[in-house]
Enzyme design. Structure first.
Site, PDB file in Angstrom:
ATOM      1  N   ARG A  33       1.007  -1.657  -0.109  1.00  0.00           N
ATOM      2  CA  ARG A  33      -0.509  -0.807   0.171  1.00  0.00           C
ATOM      3  C   ARG A  33       0.935   1.053   0.266  1.00  0.00           C
ATOM      4  NH1 ARG A  33      -5.733   0.352   1.253  1.00  0.00           N
ATOM      5  NH2 ARG A  33      -6.712  -1.269   1.769  1.00  0.00           N
ATOM      6  N   ARG A  37      -3.244   7.434   0.770  1.00  0.00           N
ATOM      7  CA  ARG A  37      -3.198   8.134   1.943  1.00  0.00           C
ATOM      8  C   ARG A  37      -2.293   9.089   2.416  1.00  0.00           C
ATOM      9  NH1 ARG A  37      -8.243   5.321   3.891  1.00  0.00           N
ATOM     10  NH2 ARG A  37      -6.679   3.571   4.042  1.00  0.00           N
ATOM     11  N   ARG A  46      -5.925  11.907  -5.993  1.00  0.00           N
ATOM     12  CA  ARG A  46      -7.187  11.603  -5.719  1.00  0.00           C
ATOM     13  C   ARG A  46      -8.638  12.815  -6.150  1.00  0.00           C
ATOM     14  NH1 ARG A  46      -9.340   9.049  -0.013  1.00  0.00           N
ATOM     15  NH2 ARG A  46      -9.352  10.786  -0.493  1.00  0.00           N
ATOM     16  N   ASP A  83      -6.906  -2.227  -7.102  1.00  0.00           N
ATOM     17  CA  ASP A  83      -7.766  -2.970  -6.218  1.00  0.00           C
ATOM     18  C   ASP A  83      -7.844  -4.168  -6.426  1.00  0.00           C
ATOM     19  OD1 ASP A  83      -8.870  -1.692  -2.942  1.00  0.00           O
ATOM     20  OD2 ASP A  83      -9.931  -2.953  -3.790  1.00  0.00           O
ATOM     21  N   TYR A 159     -15.066 -10.400   0.755  1.00  0.00           N
ATOM     22  CA  TYR A 159     -15.877  -9.070   0.896  1.00  0.00           C
ATOM     23  C   TYR A 159     -17.336  -8.990  -0.263  1.00  0.00           C
ATOM     24  CZ  TYR A 159     -12.036  -7.294   2.653  1.00  0.00           C
ATOM     25  OH  TYR A 159     -10.805  -6.749   3.619  1.00  0.00           O
TER      26      TYR A 159
HETATM   27  O1  CP3 Z   1       0.246   1.009  -3.234  1.00  0.00           O
HETATM   28  C1  CP3 Z   1      -0.258  -0.724  -3.285  1.00  0.00           C
HETATM   29  O2  CP3 Z   1      -0.627  -1.280  -2.873  1.00  0.00           O
HETATM   30  C2  CP3 Z   1      -0.809  -0.721  -4.725  1.00  0.00           C
HETATM   31  C3  CP3 Z   1      -3.010  -0.262  -4.345  1.00  0.00           C
HETATM   32  C4  CP3 Z   1      -3.554  -1.419  -3.406  1.00  0.00           C
HETATM   33  C5  CP3 Z   1      -4.746  -1.106  -2.584  1.00  0.00           C
HETATM   34  N1  CP3 Z   1      -5.610  -1.626  -2.517  1.00  0.00           N
HETATM   35  C6  CP3 Z   1      -5.215   0.561  -2.531  1.00  0.00           C
HETATM   36  C7  CP3 Z   1      -6.488   0.990  -1.725  1.00  0.00           C
HETATM   37  C8  CP3 Z   1      -3.400  -2.711  -3.372  1.00  0.00           C
HETATM   38  C9  CP3 Z   1      -2.355  -3.566  -3.388  1.00  0.00           C
HETATM   39  C10 CP3 Z   1      -4.196  -3.258  -2.541  1.00  0.00           C
HETATM   40  C11 CP3 Z   1      -4.741  -4.285  -1.962  1.00  0.00           C
HETATM   41  C12 CP3 Z   1      -6.579  -4.403  -1.326  1.00  0.00           C
HETATM   42  N2  CP3 Z   1      -7.180  -3.918  -1.254  1.00  0.00           N
HETATM   43  C13 CP3 Z   1      -6.647  -5.925  -0.511  1.00  0.00           C
HETATM   44  C14 CP3 Z   1      -5.093  -6.580   0.145  1.00  0.00           C
HETATM   45  C15 CP3 Z   1      -3.793  -6.220   0.974  1.00  0.00           C
HETATM   46  C16 CP3 Z   1      -4.778  -5.190   2.540  1.00  0.00           C
HETATM   47  O3  CP3 Z   1      -4.842  -3.833   2.080  1.00  0.00           O
HETATM   48  O4  CP3 Z   1      -4.872  -6.850   2.654  1.00  0.00           O
HETATM   49  C17 CP3 Z   1      -7.563  -5.060   0.544  1.00  0.00           C
HETATM   50  C18 CP3 Z   1      -8.218  -5.877   1.249  1.00  0.00           C
HETATM   51  C19 CP3 Z   1      -8.405  -4.303  -0.059  1.00  0.00           C
HETATM   52  C20 CP3 Z   1      -9.295  -3.970  -0.535  1.00  0.00           C
HETATM   53  C21 CP3 Z   1      -9.957  -2.259  -0.004  1.00  0.00           C
HETATM   54  N3  CP3 Z   1      -9.705  -1.345  -0.097  1.00  0.00           N
HETATM   55  C22 CP3 Z   1     -10.017  -2.102   1.636  1.00  0.00           C
HETATM   56  C23 CP3 Z   1     -10.749  -3.437   2.028  1.00  0.00           C
HETATM   57  C24 CP3 Z   1     -10.768  -0.780   1.302  1.00  0.00           C
HETATM   58  C25 CP3 Z   1     -11.292   0.034   2.478  1.00  0.00           C
HETATM   59  C26 CP3 Z   1      -9.760  -0.031   3.207  1.00  0.00           C
HETATM   60  C27 CP3 Z   1      -8.769   1.430   3.647  1.00  0.00           C
HETATM   61  O5  CP3 Z   1      -7.672   0.985   3.612  1.00  0.00           O
HETATM   62  O6  CP3 Z   1      -9.600   1.934   2.831  1.00  0.00           O
HETATM   63  C28 CP3 Z   1      -9.970  -0.420   0.509  1.00  0.00           C
HETATM   64  C29 CP3 Z   1      -9.458   0.812  -0.246  1.00  0.00           C
HETATM   65  C30 CP3 Z   1      -7.577   1.065  -0.839  1.00  0.00           C
HETATM   66  N4  CP3 Z   1      -7.654   0.566  -1.502  1.00  0.00           N
HETATM   67  C31 CP3 Z   1      -7.309   2.282  -0.913  1.00  0.00           C
HETATM   68  C32 CP3 Z   1      -6.368   2.584  -1.550  1.00  0.00           C
HETATM   69  C33 CP3 Z   1      -5.345   3.146  -1.463  1.00  0.00           C
HETATM   70  C34 CP3 Z   1      -7.582   3.743   0.246  1.00  0.00           C
HETATM   71  C35 CP3 Z   1      -9.163   4.574  -0.651  1.00  0.00           C
HETATM   72  C36 CP3 Z   1      -9.012   5.601  -0.160  1.00  0.00           C
HETATM   73  O7  CP3 Z   1      -7.727   6.327  -1.207  1.00  0.00           O
HETATM   74  O8  CP3 Z   1      -9.503   6.701  -0.045  1.00  0.00           O
END
Ligand code: CP3
Length: 352
Positions: A33, A37, A46, A83, A159
């Site tokens: 990640r 943010r 964003r 994602d 999910y």
């Molecule tokens: O930089 C990176 O690693 C690449 C991008 C990436 C994102 N999500 C962007 C993201 C990757 C590899 C993921 C994987 C992901 N997404 C997982 C597996 C890894 C983990 O963290 O457990 C999971 C379970 C998700 C599903 C997901 N996406 C959730 C549950 C959420 C909400 C929780 C949160 O962290 O906000 C997201 C949103 C998300 N995915 C954001 C980002 C940058 C935040 C969104 C925003 O900008 O508001």
């Protein structure tokens, strides 16, 4: 043959080198990640994109946020900005990301809901991700590894079934115990489309791919075999059939002692360790099978100070001499100070 001749020549990319048994120029580091943010430039992009999903589906902007952490910290790998839930979206499930709440999907709770999913347009829907990969590939320096990814079937299913993130993923666990026919079919479908998705990411320029199984750790022993190991094995086999030389990293978070069965059975090239895994144990039992990646606690990175230095040194020292990719034990937290990330990178680079 002399020692130096046994190892193939460096690719010039340290993460790829470690994953393929080559001697890297230094201990590589990237963070799960890493685009997100905690970076003001990410928040700015964003905002201009509209929503999180708009950002994921705009190749130029997704490429831009993928590269932001590389420019700032010179990490050794870029992970494509996307994602794991884009895949259910591509299967036709409704998906939204609500600010402050996370993902909201229309839950799959019956055979009928399952039957509404369609494989037909999956790769077409995900084309913006492949376009973003091509853009990043063209802009990324030669010494950086480009990583593609997907969620593991179990984690994605949690999910899809709950329709949102939950503290314990009870809806998917209940569906697994009930063993309803659509549940098994959903896992099978996710295996098949994940293979296609990862292969298309490799075709678009990914040097390596990672399979995120964030919710592996909540499975019982019996379920762990059928819902974590077995689907991952299928994906690994499917991807290797087409791309035998592309390394695959597995991240079955929270697997505890089951990490050993995971690396033995799935034969992943690299394994992501959560912060609770003792590295001495990992070095003795897992490193024979797989390159270790991890496992700094994201909370200590957010906290910083002496505790951060100590935690970094513990990792570096306990894996001394073993091939290792420095990373977190889970994704970076949004309130992590940038200065702490700089401190981390400096310390790993100077000690490695
Ligand atoms: O930089 C990176 O690693 C690449 C991008 C990436 C994102 N999500 C962007 C993201 C990757 C590899 C993921 C994987 C992901 N997404 C997982 C597996 C890894 C983990 O963290 O457990 C999971 C379970 C998700 C599903 C997901 N996406 C959730 C549950 C959420 C909400 C929780 C949160 O962290 O906000 C997201 C949103 C998300 N995915 C954001 C980002 C940058 C935040 C969104 C925003 O900008 O508001």
């Amino acid at each position: 043959m002399s020692e130096s001749m046994e190892r193939p020549a460096s690719t010039g990319k340290s993460v790829l080198d470690v994953l393929t048994g080559r001697e890297p120029s230094h201990r590589p580091i990237w963070l799960m990640r890493q685009a997100g943010r905690y970076l003001p430039e990410y928040l700015e992009t964003r905002k201009n994109a509209g929503s999180f999903l708009d950002l994921c589906y705009a190749p130029e902007l997704a490429a831009e946020v993928t590269l932001q952490p590389i420019r700032r910290f010179s990490f050794d790998a870029a992970i494509i900005f996307a994602d794991i839930l884009l895949l259910p979206h591509a299967l036709g499930q409704r998906l939204e990301f609500l600010v402050g709440e996370g993902p909201v999907l229309e839950p799959i709770t019956s055979g009928e809901d399952f039957a509404n999913l369609s494989r037909q347009r999956v790769l077409e829907h995900l084309n913006p991700v492949f376009e973003a990969l091509k853009i990043v590939r063209g802009e990324l320096a030669d010494d950086k590894t480009l990583i593609g990814f997907c969620g593991a079937p179990w984690t994605v299913a949690t999910y899809m079934i709950a329709g949102k993130g939950t503290p314990d993923q009870r809806p998917a666990r209940a569906a697994a115990y009930e063993n309803l026919p659509w549940f098994g079919k959903l896992i099978d479908l996710l295996c098949d489309v994940s293979i296609d998705y990862l292969c298309a990411q490799i075709e678009a320029g990914a040097d390596a791919v990672q399979i995120f199984d964030t919710w592996a750790g909540i499975l019982t022993a019996r379920q762990y075999d059928s819902l974590c190991i077995e689907p991952t094995m299928r994906i690994v086999r499917g991807v290797r059939e087409k791309f035998p030389d592309t390394p695959i990293i597995g991240f079955p978070r929270g697997s505890g002692v089951r990490y050993e069965a995971y690396v033995r059975a799935t034969k992943v090239d690299g394994v992501g360790l959560d912060w609770a895994v003792p590295l001495e144990w990992a070095g003795e039992t897992l490193a024979k099978h797989s390159v270790l990646q991890g496992n700094l606690d994201p909370i200590v990175l957010a906290t910083g100070g002496d505790a951060l230095d100590q935690a970094i040194d513990d990792i570096v020292e306990s894996l001394d001499g073993r091939s290792h990719i420095f990373n977190l034990g889970h994704g970076i937290l949004p309130d992590t100070p940038i200065a702490n990330v700089e401190r981390l990178v400096d310390r790993v680079r100077s000690g490695a």
